[in-house]
Design a protein around this motif. Structure first.
Motif, PDB file in Angstrom:
ATOM      1  N   GLU A   1       0.840  -1.211   0.000  1.00 12.95           N
ATOM      2  CA  GLU A   1       0.000   0.000   0.000  1.00 12.95           C
ATOM      3  C   GLU A   1       0.874   1.260   0.000  1.00 12.95           C
ATOM      4  N   ALA A   2       1.975   1.193   0.754  1.00 18.13           N
ATOM      5  CA  ALA A   2       2.900   2.336   0.777  1.00 18.13           C
ATOM      6  C   ALA A   2       3.485   2.551  -0.618  1.00 18.13           C
ATOM      7  N   ARG A   3       3.773   1.457  -1.279  1.00 18.24           N
ATOM      8  CA  ARG A   3       4.330   1.540  -2.636  1.00 18.24           C
ATOM      9  C   ARG A   3       3.364   2.253  -3.587  1.00 18.24           C
ATOM     10  N   ARG A   4       2.082   1.889  -3.508  1.00 21.34           N
ATOM     11  CA  ARG A   4       1.110   2.525  -4.409  1.00 21.34           C
ATOM     12  C   ARG A   4       1.026   4.027  -4.161  1.00 21.34           C
ATOM     13  N   ILE A   5       1.051   4.425  -2.888  1.00 24.39           N
ATOM     14  CA  ILE A   5       1.000   5.861  -2.583  1.00 24.39           C
ATOM     15  C   ILE A   5       2.290   6.547  -3.063  1.00 24.39           C
ATOM     16  N   GLY A   6       3.424   5.921  -2.808  1.00 21.30           N
ATOM     17  CA  GLY A   6       4.701   6.487  -3.251  1.00 21.30           C
ATOM     18  C   GLY A   6       4.731   6.678  -4.759  1.00 21.30           C
ATOM     19  N   GLU A   7       4.218   5.678  -5.486  1.00 20.47           N
ATOM     20  CA  GLU A   7       4.235   5.778  -6.952  1.00 20.47           C
ATOM     21  C   GLU A   7       3.296   6.872  -7.456  1.00 20.47           C
ATOM     22  N   GLU A   8       2.179   7.073  -6.750  1.00 20.20           N
ATOM     23  CA  GLU A   8       1.282   8.167  -7.152  1.00 20.20           C
ATOM     24  C   GLU A   8       1.924   9.521  -6.870  1.00 20.20           C
ATOM     25  N   LEU A   9       2.543   9.654  -5.696  1.00 24.29           N
ATOM     26  CA  LEU A   9       3.184  10.932  -5.347  1.00 24.29           C
ATOM     27  C   LEU A   9       4.321  11.253  -6.319  1.00 24.29           C
ATOM     28  N   ALA A  10       4.985  10.206  -6.797  1.00 22.44           N
ATOM     29  CA  ALA A  10       6.108  10.408  -7.727  1.00 22.44           C
ATOM     30  C   ALA A  10       5.663  11.107  -9.011  1.00 22.44           C
ATOM     31  N   GLN A  11       4.384  11.023  -9.316  1.00 22.05           N
ATOM     32  CA  GLN A  11       3.852  11.680 -10.530  1.00 22.05           C
ATOM     33  C   GLN A  11       3.586  13.166 -10.314  1.00 22.05           C
ATOM     34  N   LYS A  12       3.686  13.623  -9.075  1.00 19.46           N
ATOM     35  CA  LYS A  12       3.286  14.996  -8.735  1.00 19.46           C
ATOM     36  C   LYS A  12       4.498  15.907  -8.617  1.00 19.46           C
TER      37      LYS A  12
END
Ligand code: F6R
Length: 339
Positions: free
Chosen positions: A189-200
């Motif tokens: 779950e942390a990975r999914r959030i990290g990957e989304e933030l990486a797009q910002k």
């Protein structure tokens, strides 16, 4: 060796349960602890001085003690000259390496004023421990990743232990390993959030009370290794300015230890109403964010130990998603021995 982990940072995050338990074991068997507790309890003020991640651990400790009526002053080491200490004050200097020049300069000045210096370092007989009157240690072992991870969690463990002694509070430290392990289980779950933030391009990290130093640490970590511009704010303060930046899709990460759930829920609503994309890392109750990592912890005094690995994992996966080497962030050195 990385023992099958892709990077040292990940390996070291996964060492946290063990090194936190080692640290607590070391402190329980440290014959100096009672003297240190007496010293702190007989001080007029407690000055807590550190830099970077160690400062966030120090801020956490300062806030804990303030709630028990102690006068604590958290000081960013390089700003030491703003504080005039005296012989009735105790200084707690926190440094993983024990070699940070800003911290050394600060304790030298505080010593000139005859304040007692207590150091918490991860390196035995480091420069900072040599210059202090009382020495205590975290037992995280060597940390290869430049960004502090397991050492931060051992610092907050040591400081929680010392706080529990100072204020005579019973904490269920026996369960701390399980708390950290169940948090590591949420790495997907942390990975999914990290990957989304990486797009910002930008993000806010908001917290209230004890969760504020964790929010500050989360934003520091993602800045350092993912090079994502992130700012931490007290959640309540966010409406006094920072909220002006919020528009559709602006990411806001809420960190909740469980103590201010209702207040944070209303901050989430304020942010959602302006189009923010909200994330929650929350203990025991939901914050109603768009995406959330919900962690169950029976003793809320241990909430920080569930939150700490998660904010680190989010930064780690954001760094990977951006193609960065999380072990070697640009422009940073593991130990900063210059002023
Ligand atoms: C952050 C980081 C730095 C250090 C800071 C203090 O990931 O590693 O912010 O925390 O330079 O270092 P120590 O604790 O060695 O005094």
């Amino acid at each position: 060796s990385k023992e099958g982990f892709e990077y040292y940072m990940l390996k070291e995050i996964y060492e946290t349960p063990e090194v936190v338990m080692d640290t607590l074991y070391g402190l329980k068997n440290d014959t100096n602890i009672d003297k240190i507790i007496d010293k702190i309890n007989s001080s007029k003020r407690i000055i807590v001085v550190a830099a970077g991640t160690s400062y966030h651990a120090g801020l956490y400790f300062s806030l804990l003690l303030q709630r028990n009526g102690y006068t604590t002053i958290p000081v960013v080491a390089s700003e030491y000259y703003n504080i005039k200490t005296g012989p009735d004050d105790s200084v707690i200097a926190i440094s993983q390496s024990g070699e940070t020049m800003d911290v050394i300069m600060a304790i030298r000045k505080f010593k000139e004023n005859n304040s007692s210096i207590i150091s918490l370092t991860n390196v035995i007989e480091s420069a900072i421990s040599r210059e202090s009157d009382f020495k205590i240690y975290t037992r995280a072992g060597p940390e290869i990743g430049v960004a502090a991870t397991k050492t931060f969690t051992t610092q907050i463990a040591a400081l929680t232990f010392i706080w529990s002694k100072i204020v005579d509070k019973k904490i269920n430290f026996e369960s701390i390993g399980d708390v950290i392990r169940s948090s590591l289980d949420k790495s997907g779950e942390a990975r999914r959030i990290g990957e989304e933030l990486a797009q910002k391009e930008n993000a806010y990290y908001l917290g209230r009370g004890i969760s504020l130093p964790l929010a500050m640490e989360g934003s520091l970590k993602i800045k350092e290794i993912a090079y994502l511009h992130a700012e931490a704010y007290p959640a309540g303060e966010s409406k006094h300015g920072p909220i002006a930046l919020i528009s559709n899709g602006f990411p806001v990460v809420f960190v909740n230890t469980g103590e201010f759930t209702e207040e944070l829920q209303s901050n989430v609503q304020e942010m959602k109403a302006r189009g923010a994309l909200t994330y929650g890392i929350s203990i025991n109750s939901t914050l109603n964010t768009h995406k959330e990592i919900l962690l169950k912890v029976s003793d809320e005094n241990l909430a920080v130990f569930a939150l700490s690995p998660i904010i680190q994992l989010i930064a780690y996966y954001a760094a990977l998603a951006r193609g960065n080497n999380p072990d070697r962030p640009r422009n940073l050195a593991k130990t900063v021995t210059v002023e």
